[in-house]
Scaffold this motif. Structure first.
Motif, PDB file in Angstrom:
ATOM      1  N   THR B 121      44.418  46.515  43.212  1.00 52.37           N
ATOM      2  CA  THR B 121      43.693  46.255  42.007  1.00 52.37           C
ATOM      3  C   THR B 121      42.936  45.020  42.144  1.00 52.37           C
ATOM      4  OG1 THR B 121      45.884  46.724  40.786  1.00 52.37           O
ATOM      5  CG2 THR B 121      44.337  45.600  39.391  1.00 52.37           C
ATOM      6  N   ALA B 122      43.381  43.817  42.851  1.00 51.49           N
ATOM      7  CA  ALA B 122      42.641  42.664  43.171  1.00 51.49           C
ATOM      8  C   ALA B 122      41.444  42.867  43.863  1.00 51.49           C
ATOM      9  CB  ALA B 122      43.689  41.636  43.838  1.00 51.49           C
ATOM     10  N   PHE B 123      41.718  43.627  45.015  1.00 47.14           N
ATOM     11  CA  PHE B 123      40.485  43.459  46.027  1.00 47.14           C
ATOM     12  C   PHE B 123      39.458  44.671  46.058  1.00 47.14           C
ATOM     13  CE2 PHE B 123      43.923  40.878  47.819  1.00 47.14           C
ATOM     14  CZ  PHE B 123      43.295  39.537  47.551  1.00 47.14           C
ATOM     15  N   LEU B 124      39.693  45.731  45.479  1.00 45.37           N
ATOM     16  CA  LEU B 124      38.949  46.942  45.132  1.00 45.37           C
ATOM     17  C   LEU B 124      38.524  47.178  43.713  1.00 45.37           C
ATOM     18  CD1 LEU B 124      40.820  49.620  47.415  1.00 45.37           C
ATOM     19  CD2 LEU B 124      38.844  48.211  48.255  1.00 45.37           C
ATOM     20  N   GLU B 125      39.283  47.228  42.938  1.00 46.52           N
ATOM     21  CA  GLU B 125      38.946  47.323  41.442  1.00 46.52           C
ATOM     22  C   GLU B 125      38.451  45.962  40.948  1.00 46.52           C
ATOM     23  OE1 GLU B 125      42.712  48.816  39.546  1.00 46.52           O
ATOM     24  OE2 GLU B 125      42.854  50.228  41.338  1.00 46.52           O
ATOM     25  N   GLY B 126      38.977  44.695  41.233  1.00 47.80           N
ATOM     26  CA  GLY B 126      38.522  43.321  40.612  1.00 47.80           C
ATOM     27  C   GLY B 126      36.846  43.377  40.869  1.00 47.80           C
TER      28      GLY B 126
END
Lengths: 217, 217
Positions: B121-126
């Motif tokens: 979530t943090a490093f791809l989707e963010g």
């Protein structure tokens, strides 16, 4: 009491009632490969009778049929069978997962992350794959976005699969052979092929969504 | 030795070195809501100065900026800070996760499924969310498929989040209040809004991919 009569790692995994494999590795893998070849051959031949369909699309249909049936039959059985390791007959699907667990004992140990990923794969992505076969054959407008969605699901599943194993210590294989053959080797194709299809469908959707085309909507 | 000086459930969760929250619930939630309102207002005002952009697209830009910054800052901190519960100063981001863990102690307990989902979530989707803001503003051809991809990632993450909790016994909340306010309430929006955007972008992509349009490619 810890039952250590099983071949899985870690050795202190407790599997009361475990019944060893009845079939050999060859007896388990050969039918899977054989059925897969039959499915691919059938889809290739049938799709050849549909007019105006490219060879690339026929190959895609073969892949989606193969992976969809794998998801629904093999992974669907796993998702619904928490006690497959106790099956005391040579039930083929139970044997598959007893054997595969030698590469990743989280399967036989019913790790919540594995079960979650397999439920999503079997019951959402599996039917999605078969719908992809149909959508390519009938040139549906949702064909690209459906294929893209299923690929993304498969890739997210693989990320969950490998990252949770890494975070849990990456010590779930009976031997280096099973680690590389099952855990890495078998899953590698579900990283490579969905990546390729996701890139291709992304590009095709971008081409269809050029701003000048959007205005004509 | 099991340290039970923490407020989390299950009570036997071992958190050696745990330092309690310094800030109250209000002191933690107010800055988050305040900053979010500021971000949304800023994006709404700035996007109003871009010519030919619909109000619906401006709202989407507000959502993507809000959720992208939440993913990168809050969830990025969590992903990189395995020992946040030992922080002995009123560090705002550590306080957020000490507080949120009252709704789901798997956060403070560093559950591998949670960490995996948060890293994705943090490093791809963010970054994907922030790219979505840009792609809407500049009407890029990849805008719809990018938004669809990020929504699907968020929805897969929510499925993993809720299904793993269910399979693990669903007993990670300090009280019913935290269960409904944090575990269900806070996450509900990341099920509802990505579902709506995924359906909308799916429909728009299908409209752009009508067979007669594909031929013009």
């Amino acid at each position: 009491m810890v039952d250590q009569s099983h071949p899985y790692v870690p050795r202190d995994l407790n599997l009361p009632g475990y019944i060893p494999c009845f079939l050999s590795q060859t007896e388990i893998i050969t039918p899977y490969l054989g059925c897969s070849v039959l499915v691919v051959a059938a889809i290739w031949l049938i799709s050849g009778r549909i007019g105006k369909i490219t060879k690339a699309d026929r190959l895609l249909m073969c892949w989606w049929a193969f992976t969809g049936l794998t998801h629904i039959i093999l992974e669907g059985y796993y998702a619904l069978s928490p006690e497959f390791f106790k099956v005391n007959t040579p039930h083929y699907l139970a044997e598959v997962w007893k054997e595969y667990s030698k590469g990743d004992s989280r399967y036989v140990g019913r790790d919540p992350g594995i079960v979650t990923m397999e439920v999503i794969t079997a019951f959402l992505e599996g039917p999605g794959c078969l719908l992809a076969v149909y959508s390519i054959a009938t040139k549906k407008s949702y064909s690209y976005i459906l294929q893209f969605a299923v690929c993304l699901g498969q890739l997210y599943g693989c990320l969950v699969y490998f990252m949770t194993a890494y975070l849990q210590g990456d010590n779930f294989s009976t031997s280096q052979f099973y680690y590389w053959a099952y855990y890495v080797g078998a899953n590698f194709w579900w990283v490579l092929i969905p990546s390729l299809i996701a890139i291709q469908t992304w590009n095709r959707i971008c081409a269809a969504c050029q701003p000048d085309k959007k205005k004509t909507k």
